[in-house]
Design an enzyme around this catalytic site. Structure first.
Site, PDB file in Angstrom:
ATOM      1  N   ARG A  21       0.847  -1.119  -0.103  1.00 52.95           N
ATOM      2  CA  ARG A  21      -0.038  -0.003  -0.114  1.00 52.95           C
ATOM      3  C   ARG A  21       1.051   1.195   0.074  1.00 52.95           C
ATOM      4  NH1 ARG A  21       1.046   1.909   4.433  1.00 52.95           N
ATOM      5  NH2 ARG A  21       0.097   3.961   3.454  1.00 52.95           N
ATOM      6  N   GLY A  24       3.287   5.262  -3.967  1.00 51.95           N
ATOM      7  CA  GLY A  24       4.710   4.970  -4.483  1.00 51.95           C
ATOM      8  C   GLY A  24       4.995   3.704  -4.482  1.00 51.95           C
ATOM      9  N   ARG A  64      -6.234  -0.951  -7.598  1.00 47.25           N
ATOM     10  CA  ARG A  64      -6.401   0.613  -6.646  1.00 47.25           C
ATOM     11  C   ARG A  64      -6.875   1.655  -7.745  1.00 47.25           C
ATOM     12  NH1 ARG A  64      -4.555   0.727  -1.234  1.00 47.25           N
ATOM     13  NH2 ARG A  64      -6.283   2.159  -0.956  1.00 47.25           N
ATOM     14  N   CYS A 134      -2.604   9.707   7.665  1.00 44.00           N
ATOM     15  CA  CYS A 134      -2.322   8.529   7.064  1.00 44.00           C
ATOM     16  C   CYS A 134      -0.760   8.279   7.116  1.00 44.00           C
ATOM     17  CB  CYS A 134      -2.742   8.527   5.545  1.00 44.00           C
ATOM     18  SG  CYS A 134      -2.751   6.864   4.808  1.00 44.00           S
ATOM     19  N   SER A 136       2.507   8.005   4.720  1.00 41.17           N
ATOM     20  CA  SER A 136       3.081   8.358   3.349  1.00 41.17           C
ATOM     21  C   SER A 136       4.528   8.200   3.478  1.00 41.17           C
ATOM     22  CB  SER A 136       2.690   9.796   2.943  1.00 41.17           C
ATOM     23  OG  SER A 136       3.662  10.428   2.214  1.00 41.17           O
ATOM     24  N   ALA A 138       6.520   9.640   1.301  1.00 40.42           N
ATOM     25  CA  ALA A 138       7.089  10.932   0.834  1.00 40.42           C
ATOM     26  C   ALA A 138       7.343  11.913   2.283  1.00 40.42           C
ATOM     27  CB  ALA A 138       6.219  11.403  -0.140  1.00 40.42           C
ATOM     28  N   ASP A 203      -2.278  10.597  -3.386  1.00 45.89           N
ATOM     29  CA  ASP A 203      -2.539   9.418  -4.174  1.00 45.89           C
ATOM     30  C   ASP A 203      -2.423   9.838  -5.894  1.00 45.89           C
ATOM     31  OD1 ASP A 203      -2.961   7.707  -2.039  1.00 45.89           O
ATOM     32  OD2 ASP A 203      -3.486   6.074  -3.801  1.00 45.89           O
ATOM     33  N   ASN A 213      -6.158  12.373  -1.562  1.00 44.65           N
ATOM     34  CA  ASN A 213      -5.287  11.429  -0.666  1.00 44.65           C
ATOM     35  C   ASN A 213      -6.347  10.672   0.214  1.00 44.65           C
ATOM     36  OD1 ASN A 213      -2.575  10.469   0.301  1.00 44.65           O
ATOM     37  ND2 ASN A 213      -3.332  12.115   2.139  1.00 44.65           N
TER      38      ASN A 213
HETATM   39  C1  RUB Z   1      -2.308   5.755   1.481  1.00 45.75           C
HETATM   40  C2  RUB Z   1      -2.404   7.028   1.333  1.00 45.75           C
HETATM   41  C3  RUB Z   1      -0.922   7.703   1.242  1.00 45.75           C
HETATM   42  C4  RUB Z   1      -0.607   8.286  -0.324  1.00 45.75           C
HETATM   43  C5  RUB Z   1       0.801   8.665  -0.284  1.00 45.75           C
HETATM   44  O1  RUB Z   1      -3.431   5.248   1.311  1.00 45.75           O
HETATM   45  O2  RUB Z   1      -3.373   7.773   1.257  1.00 45.75           O
HETATM   46  O3  RUB Z   1      -0.916   9.145   1.698  1.00 45.75           O
HETATM   47  O4  RUB Z   1      -0.816   6.880  -1.074  1.00 45.75           O
HETATM   48  O5  RUB Z   1       1.862   7.567   0.117  1.00 45.75           O
HETATM   49  P1  RUB Z   1      -3.546   3.366   1.240  1.00 45.75           P
HETATM   50  P2  RUB Z   1       3.183   7.196  -0.265  1.00 45.75           P
HETATM   51  O6  RUB Z   1      -3.032   2.962   2.821  1.00 45.75           O
HETATM   52  O7  RUB Z   1      -4.751   3.165   1.138  1.00 45.75           O
HETATM   53  O8  RUB Z   1      -2.492   3.001   0.129  1.00 45.75           O
HETATM   54  O9  RUB Z   1       4.035   8.739  -0.186  1.00 45.75           O
HETATM   55  O10 RUB Z   1       3.687   6.573   0.457  1.00 45.75           O
HETATM   56  O11 RUB Z   1       3.285   6.986  -1.901  1.00 45.75           O
END
Ligand code: RUB
Length: 332
Positions: A21, A24, A64, A134, A136, A138, A203, A213
């Protein structure tokens, strides 16, 4: 879909079930799955080889729908395949090209996160109280980099119902020594007056600068705006959605009701239905800046990133690899 190898199905299943999940990581896993398809293919003809790649791509794209990073990773590889086909590349060379493109995507993605960490860390100051929502990679990169540079700040993490990804963030940050508090999503407004900055991942970033997001992000943005708190987004450019330039909307994934309430309990409420959208849209007016690996931009400049990244791809190619354009028939 017998030509698609079991490993690809497994990756697609893991993405759908959220074992893999975060936008990225989803994109890198999809590139890895296409790479595996190319490596394992027994095709004798270029046409069959490309059909196998397309079959894997379709399987992955359907997992997804909101993760634009996923369609962009597939596009990154398949655009190069189509260009190579025009040059009548031999099968073995085409295989190498796919492997190289997938490896490049994975490597670039890792480097982009590192770069976002460095660029974003400049915006974190000693004494800050930062809110995030959440989990992330990043955002974590920004906070980790700032912390490793010696900046001292505290973080408030929204738990992020229904899947509690905020707990992952809290565990990671507290694990490296950042003072971290976990709060329920509904407490965001109660704390916002004390917060200096809010930062979230993405996302998808639309051409008008809107950010998609995890559900609850737009509430954090709204209360940040009300309290005059800066609201940052950390997003790699492969999360920018070229389809939105053509007027398409980013599809919001709706997940199973059982993530919110058990089937048994729901049965006892005969007239209740459950809605479980996994993402929401934060309008550009509520976003102060977007931290990308190419630098910090205003949400209004998102269109320029999309034009630069995807300008050479035709509208037809863009529509071909959307995450949600496929009918069930395409899967068979
Ligand atoms: C994860 C989510 C994250 C983005 C960015 O949702 O909303 O904020 O995907 O994440 P889920 P990253 O848990 O449903 O996948 O910076 O890791 O790409």
């Amino acid at each position: 879909m017998s030509s698609v190898k079991e490993e690809v199905r497994e990756i697609a299943r893991d993405i759908k079930r959220m074992k893999i999940r975060g936008a990225g990581r989803i994109a890198r896993s999809a590139a890895q799955a296409v790479l595996l398809t190319a490596q394992r293919s027994k095709a004798k003809k270029t046409k069959t080889f490309v059909e196998e790649l397309e079959a894997s791509a379709r399987l992955l794209l359907d997992t997804r729908p909101t993760a634009v990073s996923l369609s962009n990773s597939i596009r990154y590889i398949m655009f190069r395949v189509k260009e190579a086909q025009k040059r009548n590349l031999e099968l073995d060379d085409l295989r190498l090209l796919v492997i190289k493109a997938a490896e490049d995507f994975i490597q670039n993605s890792g480097q982009a996160i590192e770069r976002i960490g460095k660029i974003g860390a400049r915006r974190i100051e000693d004494g800050d109280l930062i809110m995030t929502h959440c989990n992330s990679a990043a955002v974590t990169a920004v906070l980790k980099t700032a912390f490793n540079e010696g900046k001292r700040f505290r973080v408030l993490v929204c738990e992020t119902r229904p899947r509690f990804q905020g707990r992952i963030t809290a565990k990671t940050l507290s694990g490296i020594g950042v003072p971290t508090s976990l709060i329920v999503d509904g407490a965001a407004r109660s704390f916002m007056a004390r917060v200096d900055k809010a930062i979230v991942g993405a996302d998808a970033v639309a051409a008008n600068g809107a950010v998609v997001n995890k559900i609850g992000t737009s509430t954090v943005a709204l209360v940040a705006n009300e309290a005059r708190v800066l609201f940052f987004v950390a997003a790699e450019t492969y999360k920018f959605s070229p389809e939105t330039m053509l007027g398409q909307l980013v599809k919001i994934e709706e997940r199973d009701p059982s993530e919110i309430i058990s089937e048994r309990e729901l049965r006892s409420m005969s007239k209740v239905t459950v809605r479980n959208p996994s993402f929401d849209v934060t309008p550009p007016e509520y976003i102060d800046l977007i931290i990308t690996e190419r630098g910090i931009i205003s949400p209004q400049a998102a269109i320029m990133i999309i034009q630069e990244e995807f300008g050479s791809i035709t509208a037809e190619e863009l529509m071909r690899y959307q995450t949600y354009s496929l009918s069930a028939d395409d899967e068979s």
